[in-house]
Enzyme design. Structure first.
Site, PDB file in Angstrom:
ATOM      1  N   HIS A   1       0.828  -1.206   0.000  1.00 47.70           N
ATOM      2  CA  HIS A   1       0.000   0.000   0.000  1.00 47.70           C
ATOM      3  C   HIS A   1       0.864   1.258   0.000  1.00 47.70           C
ATOM      4  O   HIS A   1       0.679   2.157  -0.839  1.00 47.70           O
ATOM      5  CB  HIS A   1      -0.920  -0.023   1.223  1.00 47.70           C
ATOM      6  CG  HIS A   1      -1.794   1.187   1.359  1.00 47.70           C
ATOM      7  ND1 HIS A   1      -3.121   1.187   0.995  1.00 47.70           N
ATOM      8  CD2 HIS A   1      -1.540   2.438   1.827  1.00 47.70           C
ATOM      9  CE1 HIS A   1      -3.643   2.387   1.224  1.00 47.70           C
ATOM     10  NE2 HIS A   1      -2.686   3.158   1.732  1.00 47.70           N
ATOM     11  N   GLU A   2       1.783   1.331   0.936  1.00 41.78           N
ATOM     12  CA  GLU A   2       2.602   2.541   1.024  1.00 41.78           C
ATOM     13  C   GLU A   2       3.510   2.695  -0.192  1.00 41.78           C
ATOM     14  O   GLU A   2       3.780   3.816  -0.639  1.00 41.78           O
ATOM     15  CB  GLU A   2       3.421   2.532   2.315  1.00 41.78           C
ATOM     16  CG  GLU A   2       2.584   2.578   3.585  1.00 41.78           C
ATOM     17  CD  GLU A   2       1.601   3.737   3.616  1.00 41.78           C
ATOM     18  OE1 GLU A   2       1.888   4.796   3.008  1.00 41.78           O
ATOM     19  OE2 GLU A   2       0.538   3.598   4.245  1.00 41.78           O
TER      20      GLU A   2
ATOM     21  N   HIS B   1       3.355   6.794  -6.745  1.00 44.87           N
ATOM     22  CA  HIS B   1       2.578   7.966  -7.173  1.00 44.87           C
ATOM     23  C   HIS B   1       3.447   9.225  -7.128  1.00 44.87           C
ATOM     24  O   HIS B   1       3.338  10.097  -7.993  1.00 44.87           O
ATOM     25  CB  HIS B   1       1.357   8.110  -6.263  1.00 44.87           C
ATOM     26  CG  HIS B   1       0.275   8.973  -6.811  1.00 44.87           C
ATOM     27  ND1 HIS B   1      -0.838   9.320  -6.063  1.00 44.87           N
ATOM     28  CD2 HIS B   1       0.109   9.581  -8.003  1.00 44.87           C
ATOM     29  CE1 HIS B   1      -1.626  10.082  -6.782  1.00 44.87           C
ATOM     30  NE2 HIS B   1      -1.082  10.267  -7.966  1.00 44.87           N
TER      31      HIS B   1
ATOM     32  N   HIS C   1       1.679   4.492  -2.847  1.00 40.66           N
ATOM     33  CA  HIS C   1       1.791   5.941  -2.658  1.00 40.66           C
ATOM     34  C   HIS C   1       3.161   6.431  -3.129  1.00 40.66           C
ATOM     35  O   HIS C   1       3.284   7.480  -3.771  1.00 40.66           O
ATOM     36  CB  HIS C   1       1.633   6.287  -1.176  1.00 40.66           C
ATOM     37  CG  HIS C   1       0.234   6.308  -0.666  1.00 40.66           C
ATOM     38  ND1 HIS C   1      -0.789   7.003  -1.286  1.00 40.66           N
ATOM     39  CD2 HIS C   1      -0.321   5.731   0.441  1.00 40.66           C
ATOM     40  CE1 HIS C   1      -1.901   6.853  -0.583  1.00 40.66           C
ATOM     41  NE2 HIS C   1      -1.648   6.082   0.454  1.00 40.66           N
TER      42      HIS C   1
END
Length: 687
Positions: free
Chosen positions: A475-476, A482, A479
């Protein structure tokens, strides 16, 4: 002092990283003073131009302004989250008000706003590129939402409110950290360790040693902390119901303990001030103000989504609870199931139903192997290569530094990976930036950080992750990608600076790769033998994907509903948060044995900043997007389909905020998102 202040010198270290080893807490106040004065001088100069406003002399110039203040702010908040100290916390409290006041001064700069407003009024006639038009619209809205259109008296009130909120947000976060760091559950002897697997025992022993607690009458002492990586496994495996209750109460009462770290009055005052903030903008409640700049757009849309899952999730959780009760009956445990019991008995059900022994699964998921899996995904999807730079020092020895290069070998950014829990690092997991990507005024390569809080293994031992921890890692990293893959002109539109209910799409879609058999067969290898994860174990993990999803969905949705209820109040005085939370959950029928993800007194998403205030729903909103988006790979027949990956890069990961998020999703998927993939993914569709 300024002449010797390393924060005010050129950062000439590798990749322009800060001179971490030279920085002291005392350097920040004078550095910020100089940076804020410099930024205001820049804004005054932009506003004082005699030439008519143009995009270049006003908007592009504003986007370039405040470079020193920006880099200091990135560094300051990185250190206060990941490597703080009592001295740095004191500076954080001291600067909270002045930094908020400076932000108000920037976005209430009347002459500058006049130029921006003039351009905004004629924006359709300016022949701007789509990205330039997006910047103009976003910056104009930033000013308006920060009070630029208010009268002088209202602006003064607004600035005062924002300064007070900044101080309260800081106090709230530091109080949670104090409760987390102050708690120690010491396990002295085999009776206290009953049920704990060897790997958890080793981590708990290491946690004690890290804090200088070495023995108890010659016996090793083990320590359970309030890090999720410590307490959740303890609640899952400990046979000591009394100790489970003790740990659970400490975990759920953070910020609610009488004394200096009590957050009840702070949270109440934050809600009161946010209501005043919303009223100054003409809104009846803070939720309406916050949601005006989101994909959802309204409370009705948010509550509509949460309502789609609440009752089905409670029904699923009730069925799960019946299974737990059956196990309790078989074991002759006649007490009422409580919140500190759920994970313990759920693990017994999981083991019986799926034959998934955590002690046998975790050796296939070492941290090093899963990091390699992350990097492999990034390479196969987007052509990125992560090259370790062990000689480059960061702010803590735990932090690993990587060059990020594209398929042509060109440097694309710098990635810092900080994976371990420690005192006094804050809990949770997050991504942040030391520098955003942009090209306005020169090429700026991103410097992106991922923080996790995994329990560090003893020296020479591999750190093993549970499947939920693998999910957090992926998940991180989503990010992080991104931020690293951003490819925009203007800093304001870079990376994760998107609408809040879109920002979780790149992170949550990346979670899907963590369970892809193709990836796991390559990287999930036994830490001792090197053998790949067996097909039978993969099948069991796949079969168990929906296990306990009613429980997890209820816990998340309960917190989202409380958030929305608290920020929908139209009273000038915020509620007593503990009583309000209890009443709200009673009205919704929250089962006592399940509880909430976050109680209000430690709900940092809401009260350590305004970032997720009236916005905790965004994880589920983005889950609608990510489940539907990942189906594009399913439909293409491969999790690494090149054409779909290229669209994902272009439309989602690299575009930042240069495109309206609904349009970006439609560009990727060819249509708006559908909710059914999310409901199916949580097991909430009728069968």
């Amino acid at each position: 002092m300024n002449s010797n202040n390393p924060l005010l010198q050129d950062w000439n270290g590798p990749y322009g990283l800060p001179p971490f080893a030279q920085i002291e807490a005392a350097h920040f106040a004078p550095a910020f003073a100089a940076a804020m004065a410099g930024q205001m001088a820049e804004l005054d100069a932009i506003a004082a131009q005699t030439s008519a406003p143009t995009f270049d002399n006003t908007l592009a110039a504003f986007d370039r302004s405040g470079a020193l203040a920006g880099r200091l702010e990135h560094l300051f908040y990185t250190l206060t989250a990941s490597a703080t100290s009592p001295q740095l916390q004191a500076v954080q409290r001291e600067l909270a008000g002045p930094l908020a006041a400076h932000r108000s001064a920037v976005y209430m700069h009347g002459p500058l706003f006049q130029r921006i407003d003039s351009l905004h009024q004629q924006r359709q006639a300016l022949d701007l590129t789509p990205e330039a038009l997006r910047l103009l619209e976003r910056v104009h809205l930033d000013f308006v939402r920060a009070g630029a259109k208010l009268g002088a008296a209202e602006q003064a009130s607004y600035a005062e409110v924002m300064a007070k909120l900044a101080k309260l947000n800081t106090s709230f976060a530091q109080n949670v950290l104090a409760d987390e760091n102050g708690y120690q559950l010491l396990l002295r002897g085999e009776a206290d360790l009953a049920g704990l697997p060897d790997e958890l025992r080793a981590n708990a022993r290491q946690a004690a040693q890290d804090r200088g607690i070495t023995s108890n009458n010659g016996l090793d002492v083990h320590l359970i902390t309030l890090s999720r990586a410590s307490i959740l496994p303890f609640l899952t495996f400990s046979e000591r119901r009394d100790l489970r209750e003790q740990a659970w109460r400490a975990w759920t009462s953070r910020g609610e303990n009488a004394g200096a770290s009590d957050n009840q009055a702070i949270a109440q005052e934050i809600l009161s001030l946010r209501h005043l903030q919303a009223r100054l903008h003409g809104h009846g409640c803070f939720a309406d103000y916050a949601l005006a700049d989101t994909m959802a757009g309204s409370r009705e849309a948010v509550l509509g989504l949460l309502g789609r899952v609440w009752e089905p999730a409670k029904a699923a959780a009730a069925a799960e609870q019946a299974e737990l009760q059956a196990v309790m009956d078989q074991l002759g445990h006649s007490f009422t199931l409580e919140a500190w019991d759920w994970r313990y008995y759920a693990e017994k059900v999981r083991l019986a139903r799926y034959d998934l022994d955590d002690a046998l699964v975790k050796p296939y998921f070492s941290l090093d192997a899963m990091v390699a899996a992350l990097f492999d995904c990034a390479q196969r999807l987007f052509g990125l290569n992560f090259v370790a730079q062990p000689e480059v020092a960061a702010y803590h020895p735990d932090v690993k530094v990587y060059e990020v290069r594209n398929a042509e070998g060109e440097l694309r950014g710098i990635f810092l990976h900080d994976n371990f829990a420690r005192m006094p690092k804050r809990s949770g997991a997050w991504m942040n930036a030391l520098r955003w990507q942009s090209r306005n005024g020169g090429i700026s390569l991103p410097v992106i950080l991922n923080n996790n809080n995994f329990s560090k293994a003893a020296p020479g031992q591999a750190t093993l992750l549970g499947f939920d921890e693998v999910r957090t890692l992926f998940h991180e990293f989503g990010h992080g990608l991104h931020g690293l893959l951003s490819n925009v002109e203007f800093q304001r539109l870079s990376g994760t600076q998107v609408l809040r209910d879109f920002v979780e799409l790149p992170s949550q879609i990346f979670e899907h790769w963590m369970s892809e058999p193709e990836l796991l067969k390559k990287h999930a290898r036994h830490v001792l033998t090197g053998a790949p994860i067996p097909d039978a174990m993969l099948a069991k993990l796949k079969a168990a994907e929906l296990f306990n999803q009613g429980y997890e969905t209820v816990r998340y949705t309960a917190s989202a509903l409380v958030d929305m209820a608290a920020h929908s109040l139209d009273s000038e005085t915020g509620p007593a948060v503990v009583e309000f939370e209890a009443a709200t959950m009673a009205a919704y029928g929250l089962p006592a044995a399940i509880g909430m993800n976050h109680r209000m007194t430690h709900f940092q998403h809401l009260f350590s900043s305004s970032g997720y205030a009236a916005g905790y729903y965004v994880y589920m909103w983005a889950e609608v997007l990510d489940c539907d988006a990942y189906d594009a790979f399913v439909e293409a027949g491969s999790p690494f389909d090149a054409d779909v990956a290229a669209r994902l890069l272009r439309c989602i990961y690299s575009s930042g905020n240069s495109v309206e998020p609904g349009a970006a999703f439609r560009d990727f998927r060819g249509r708006d998102a559908q909710v059914e993939p999310m409901l199916r993914g949580r097991g909430l569709l009728p069968v």
